[in-house]
Design a protein around this motif. Structure first.
Motif, mmCIF file in Angstrom:
data_model
loop_
_atom_site.group_PDB
_atom_site.id
_atom_site.type_symbol
_atom_site.label_atom_id
_atom_site.label_comp_id
_atom_site.label_asym_id
_atom_site.label_seq_id
_atom_site.Cartn_x
_atom_site.Cartn_y
_atom_site.Cartn_z
ATOM 1 N N ASP A 1 96.233 27.088 -25.456
ATOM 2 C CA ASP A 1 95.156 28.009 -25.831
ATOM 3 C C ASP A 1 95.723 29.312 -26.376
ATOM 4 O O ASP A 1 95.197 29.888 -27.337
ATOM 5 N N GLY A 2 96.810 29.781 -25.750
ATOM 6 C CA GLY A 2 97.448 31.011 -26.219
ATOM 7 C C GLY A 2 98.024 30.857 -27.606
ATOM 8 O O GLY A 2 97.970 31.786 -28.424
ATOM 9 N N VAL A 3 98.553 29.654 -27.916
ATOM 10 C CA VAL A 3 99.105 29.391 -29.247
ATOM 11 C C VAL A 3 98.005 29.428 -30.294
ATOM 12 O O VAL A 3 98.186 29.991 -31.383
ATOM 13 N N GLU A 4 96.863 28.847 -29.989
ATOM 14 C CA GLU A 4 95.744 28.843 -30.939
ATOM 15 C C GLU A 4 95.283 30.269 -31.235
ATOM 16 O O GLU A 4 95.024 30.634 -32.391
ATOM 17 N N PHE A 5 95.204 31.092 -30.189
ATOM 18 C CA PHE A 5 94.817 32.490 -30.387
ATOM 19 C C PHE A 5 95.876 33.218 -31.216
ATOM 20 O O PHE A 5 95.547 34.030 -32.103
ATOM 21 N N LEU A 6 97.154 32.933 -30.953
ATOM 22 C CA LEU A 6 98.247 33.550 -31.702
ATOM 23 C C LEU A 6 98.165 33.195 -33.184
ATOM 24 O O LEU A 6 98.337 34.056 -34.048
ATOM 25 N N ILE B 1 105.447 25.431 -30.912
ATOM 26 C CA ILE B 1 105.193 26.878 -30.951
ATOM 27 C C ILE B 1 105.088 27.428 -29.531
ATOM 28 O O ILE B 1 105.586 28.509 -29.227
ATOM 29 N N ALA B 2 104.445 26.669 -28.640
ATOM 30 C CA ALA B 2 104.290 27.097 -27.252
ATOM 31 C C ALA B 2 105.657 27.289 -26.583
ATOM 32 O O ALA B 2 105.872 28.257 -25.849
ATOM 33 N N ALA C 1 108.137 35.817 -33.228
ATOM 34 C CA ALA C 1 108.706 34.522 -32.857
ATOM 35 C C ALA C 1 108.070 33.411 -33.695
ATOM 36 O O ALA C 1 108.756 32.491 -34.164
ATOM 37 N N LEU C 2 106.760 33.510 -33.886
ATOM 38 C CA LEU C 2 106.044 32.531 -34.709
ATOM 39 C C LEU C 2 106.509 32.590 -36.157
ATOM 40 O O LEU C 2 106.828 31.552 -36.770
ATOM 41 N N VAL C 3 106.570 33.791 -36.704
ATOM 42 C CA VAL C 3 106.973 33.967 -38.109
ATOM 43 C C VAL C 3 108.398 33.461 -38.327
ATOM 44 O O VAL C 3 108.687 32.789 -39.331
ATOM 45 N N ASP C 4 109.282 33.768 -37.388
ATOM 46 C CA ASP C 4 110.668 33.334 -37.541
ATOM 47 C C ASP C 4 110.781 31.813 -37.451
ATOM 48 O O ASP C 4 111.550 31.198 -38.206
ATOM 49 N N LEU C 5 110.016 31.209 -36.558
ATOM 50 C CA LEU C 5 110.013 29.745 -36.442
ATOM 51 C C LEU C 5 109.589 29.103 -37.762
ATOM 52 O O LEU C 5 110.227 28.158 -38.249
ATOM 53 N N ILE C 6 108.523 29.623 -38.357
ATOM 54 C CA ILE C 6 108.021 29.071 -39.617
ATOM 55 C C ILE C 6 109.023 29.293 -40.748
ATOM 56 O O ILE C 6 109.271 28.401 -41.569
ATOM 57 N N VAL D 1 99.659 22.802 -36.680
ATOM 58 C CA VAL D 1 99.266 23.743 -37.719
ATOM 59 C C VAL D 1 100.072 23.418 -38.971
ATOM 60 O O VAL D 1 101.265 23.130 -38.903
ATOM 61 N N ALA D 2 99.390 23.427 -40.113
ATOM 62 C CA ALA D 2 100.061 23.215 -41.396
ATOM 63 C C ALA D 2 100.101 24.558 -42.126
ATOM 64 O O ALA D 2 99.061 25.097 -42.506
ATOM 65 N N VAL D 3 101.295 25.095 -42.280
ATOM 66 C CA VAL D 3 101.461 26.429 -42.875
ATOM 67 C C VAL D 3 101.828 26.283 -44.346
ATOM 68 O O VAL D 3 102.803 25.595 -44.693
ATOM 69 N N SER D 4 101.039 26.920 -45.210
ATOM 70 C CA SER D 4 101.291 26.848 -46.654
ATOM 71 C C SER D 4 101.999 28.087 -47.190
ATOM 72 O O SER D 4 102.538 28.075 -48.306
#
Length: 389
Positions: free
Chosen positions: A317-322, A308-309, A288-293, A343-346
């Motif tokens: 907290d769960g998002v940070e761990f993810l 993301i949450a 889900a995270l990868v697809d969002l990005i 989060v800044a994704v490069s």
């Protein structure tokens, strides 16, 4: 003398099997005229007939006829014949002795064209070792076979397929889901799924799909979803598994929960899925995270943790761990700002896209082209104004 012995065998065979007399006579005619290609084609046709596969007939035909001219025909075809014949021995030790004897004879020839048939036969020896519990011996044969395969060029697809097929059997036996998934896809890249028996095709599709879901290093499902073999799931009461692959590929948490509820009985009938329920939840959340990005333009991947949450059904907290998990698995690269909660994704790990995902990418590119065209038109208009002034 040898030729007479072979012809006498065929004559006796005709008497014992009058229903095969015409085919046997044709084999004898090709043999007498030394038409090795024609006799090879005829043998292929004979071995495809039920009549030539009764009892030990294939074994007798090889030992009393084919072995006489084995070195004169295409050696890979000879290996195919030997593997077919090996299935008609009454016990594994006899089968193993036969295959090793054919390998030894090919090695005695010491010709370059014998490398592929020897490798093909050794893979069937490795398969037999696996079936009889000699797993370490099989692994050694496989490792040596892989080295040999890498050293060859213009390899016949059937030889490459044999190597990856037996590797897949090995990985299935040791429950290495990720490696089974990779080796099975490699095997399928060298064979046409249309040539596989339907029941085997369904079984393989189920095994590969489960391995994709359970494999620790598998976070891309596009290659499997694009392969025709997954279509066999829909016709065999495994449509839920096909749906599951699509859900994981898109990282749709809501669809995952709905599917688990709707197909609870089918899911509970798969022990591997039940035993790894927590791992599946973690993987779908990562997807889900990868697809969002991946949906976001490369220049606009500064994402609020709250976004993301919402997508992943997690707390902050769960998002940070993810995110830390995704960084550790090298699914993404970037930095987390806990103060500003974003989060800044490069970088995000590339994936094989399915047709709907490609369509989405096309639409994004069309939008980008439209913006570029608009900016270009604006700049052109501004330039004209400056020139006139």
């Amino acid at each position: 003398m040898v030729q007479k012995k072979a012809l006498d065998f065929l004559e006796d065979l005709q008497a014992d099997h009058p229903d095969l007399a015409a085919d046997i006579a044709e084999l004898a005619g090709f043999y007498q005229r030394k038409l090795w290609h024609q006799i090879t084609v005829k043998l292929e046709a004979c071995f495809a007939q039920p009549g030539f596969n009764k009892g030990d007939l294939p074994v007798r035909l090889y030992q009393n006829f084919i072995s006489d001219f084995a070195h004169k025909i295409n050696l890979l075809k000879l290996a195919f014949f030997a593997v077919h014949v090996s299935k008609h021995f009454p016990s594994p030790p006899q089968t193993l002795d036969f295959l090793n004897s054919v390998i030894a004879r090919l090695e005695e020839l010491k010709v370059p064209r014998s490398a592929e048939p020897i490798l093909f036969l050794r893979m069937h020896v490795a398969q037999l070792k696996l079936e009889t519990g000699a797993v370490q011996e099989a692994k050694t044969i496989l490792e040596n076979g892989t080295d040999t395969l890498d050293s060859l060029s213009d390899v016949d697809p059937s030889v490459s397929a044999a190597v990856y097929y037996v590797w897949s059997l090995y990985y299935k036996g040791v429950s290495d889901f990720a490696e089974f998934y990779k080796s099975s896809l490699m095997y399928l890249s060298f064979v046409s799924s249309d040539t596989l028996p339907q029941d085997y095709k369904v079984k393989l599709a189920v095994d590969i799909s489960l391995a994709a879901l359970l494999g620790e290093a598998v976070y891309s499902f596009g290659q499997l979803l694009q392969h025709p073999i997954v279509e066999s799931l829909d016709a065999a009461n495994f449509q839920w598994l096909h749906e599951m692959l699509k859900v994981f590929n898109s990282g749709d948490m809501h669809a995952y929960d709905e599917l688990c509820s709707r197909h609870a009985a089918a899911l509970n009938a798969q022990p591997a899925l039940v035993a790894n329920e927590r791992r599946l939840r973690e993987k779908i959340t990562l997807m889900a995270l990868v697809d969002l990005i991946s949906e976001l333009p490369a220049e606009n991947r500064r994402i609020a943790l709250s976004t993301i949450a919402q997508r992943t059904k997690l707390s902050t907290d769960g998002v940070e761990f993810l995110l830390m998990k995704a960084l550790a698995l090298h699914l993404i690269e970037g930095t987390i700002d806990q103060v500003e909660s974003y989060v800044a994704v490069s970088w995000v790990q590339p994936r094989v896209l399915t047709k709907p995902q490609i369509q989405g990418l096309k639409e994004r590119l069309d939008g980008w082209i439209t913006k570029v065209t608009s900016v270009a038109a604006t700049l052109e208009a501004d330039t004209v104004g400056v020139v006139e002034a």
